[in-house]
Design a protein around this motif. Structure first.
Motif, PDB file in Angstrom:
ATOM      1  N   GLU A   1       0.761  -1.216   0.055  1.00  0.00           N
ATOM      2  CA  GLU A   1       0.035  -0.074   0.036  1.00  0.00           C
ATOM      3  C   GLU A   1       1.082   1.259  -0.078  1.00  0.00           C
ATOM      4  OE1 GLU A   1      -2.991   0.077   2.952  1.00  0.00           O
ATOM      5  OE2 GLU A   1      -3.641  -2.114   2.462  1.00  0.00           O
TER       6      GLU A   1
ATOM      7  N   LYS B   1       1.244   4.051  -3.070  1.00  0.00           N
ATOM      8  CA  LYS B   1       1.262   5.679  -2.783  1.00  0.00           C
ATOM      9  C   LYS B   1       2.243   6.348  -3.425  1.00  0.00           C
ATOM     10  CE  LYS B   1      -2.031   5.210   1.162  1.00  0.00           C
ATOM     11  NZ  LYS B   1      -2.249   5.291   2.542  1.00  0.00           N
ATOM     12  N   LYS B   2       3.528   5.816  -3.275  1.00  0.00           N
ATOM     13  CA  LYS B   2       4.665   6.531  -3.624  1.00  0.00           C
ATOM     14  C   LYS B   2       5.081   6.165  -5.224  1.00  0.00           C
ATOM     15  CE  LYS B   2       8.236   7.033  -0.825  1.00  0.00           C
ATOM     16  NZ  LYS B   2       8.055   8.539  -0.587  1.00  0.00           N
TER      17      LYS B   2
END
Length: 330
Positions: free
Chosen positions: A248, A252-253
């Protein structure tokens, strides 16, 4: 740049184990390509072992062949080798006779093609005081046959006892998001206090943190991972929760889990008073090596999120099978 045995090394090293110690090792051509790739990208801290294979075929033989073909690379590599076990067995023997045998054998197989920068006993022999074992290795350092002494899988007390006999150049331990224990049990703190660099093996949790395996059945039939407690069917799904959480953050990165895992280990270097920590991921292909050498740059916010994840999803099961646990000094 961190240093090992007084020589500068890149922030990420290279573990050679998988090139010779597996049911179906890669060809010499593939191994050479991987080694060349690692070195060309700055991974010049190489870590192998006399026990990584058989007495007739292990890291030392591959290294001899590599440096025979590429002698110009010898001075670029800082080489650490694990030994000190009974020949052909995973049983530690820290006696004078076996330590000398092991070092002599390593030097004999290298045949002058490469200087042995660091030698370490793969495990501490519970039957021989660490002070004695270190004194035997130190004889070779003083004679100019070795660059320095490192330790493997040792706790704070053993590190201090060994360091009093002869300055320790490095401590090799398992450290990853799956094994953060050294940050809490005094090993990292002790090494920082004594200015000893840490070589972090299995920074990707033996591949678990890559998300490659989703169930026990995904593991290759002849893979030794099938014998490790943390990979067993009854705990696999529980341990997979950590992988999902890391995925996760990676999403996101805009990176992959491997980059988060590598970035986390690198971020522990010099963090909160820690000393140098050099991860040594192993890989048998150039593509994997390139991926390992692109760690994510983690912010303090990222690190805090990962710290929370580690508290929420601690690893279930020991790192090694019960019959090996008594040999872990850490």
């Amino acid at each position: 740049m961190p240093k090992l045995a007084g020589k500068e090394v890149g922030p990420i090293g290279y573990g050679l184990m998988g090139l010779t110690w597996r049911a179906e090792p890669p060809s010499q051509e593939q191994a050479f390509e991987a080694m060349k790739t690692a070195l060309s990208l700055g991974s010049n801290a190489w870590n192998g072992g006399e026990l990584y294979g058989s007495p007739e075929r292990n890291s030392l033989h591959l290294l001899n062949e590599y440096f025979t073909k590429y002698p110009e690379d010898a001075d670029k590599v800082v080489l650490s080798i694990k030994g000190g076990t009974k020949p052909g067995q995973l049983i530690p023997d820290g006696s004078k006779e076996n330590v000398r045998r092991s070092i002599d054998e390593c030097l004999n197989v290298l045949d002058g093609k490469k200087f042995l920068d660091l030698f370490e006993c793969a495990r501490v022999d519970p039957k021989v005081p660490i002070e004695e074992t270190i004194s035997y290795i130190a004889e070779y350092v003083k004679a100019g046959k070795l660059g320095g002494i490192s330790l493997s899988e040792v706790g704070p007390d053993t590190i201090r006892r060994a360091h009093k006999v002869y300055p320790i150049s490095a401590v090799e331990i398992e450290l990853s998001l799956w094994v953060p224990d050294p940050l809490e049990n005094g090993i990292v703190a002790t090494c920082a206090e004594l200015d000893i660099p840490i070589i972090a093996y299995s920074p990707l949790g033996r591949g678990f943190l890559t998300g490659r395996w989703r169930s026990f059945d995904d593991l290759p039939k002849n893979d030794y991972l099938r014998h490790l407690p943390r990979f067993q069917p009854d705990v696999f799904d529980e341990n997979l929760k950590l992988v999902h959480a890391v995925e996760e953050i990676a999403s996101k990165k805009g990176v992959v889990p491997v980059q988060i895992a590598m970035g986390w280990v690198l971020a522990q270097s010099k963090r909160k008073g820690n000393g140098d920590i050099i991860p040594i991921p192993g890989a048998t292909t150039s593509d994997r090596i390139k991926e390992n050498l692109k760690p994510a740059k983690l912010t303090e916010e990222d690190l805090a999120a990962l710290d929370d994840i580690l508290k929420k999803f601690p690893a279930v099961g020991h790192r090694y099978p019960a019959e090996h646990v008594h040999l872990l000094d850490a």
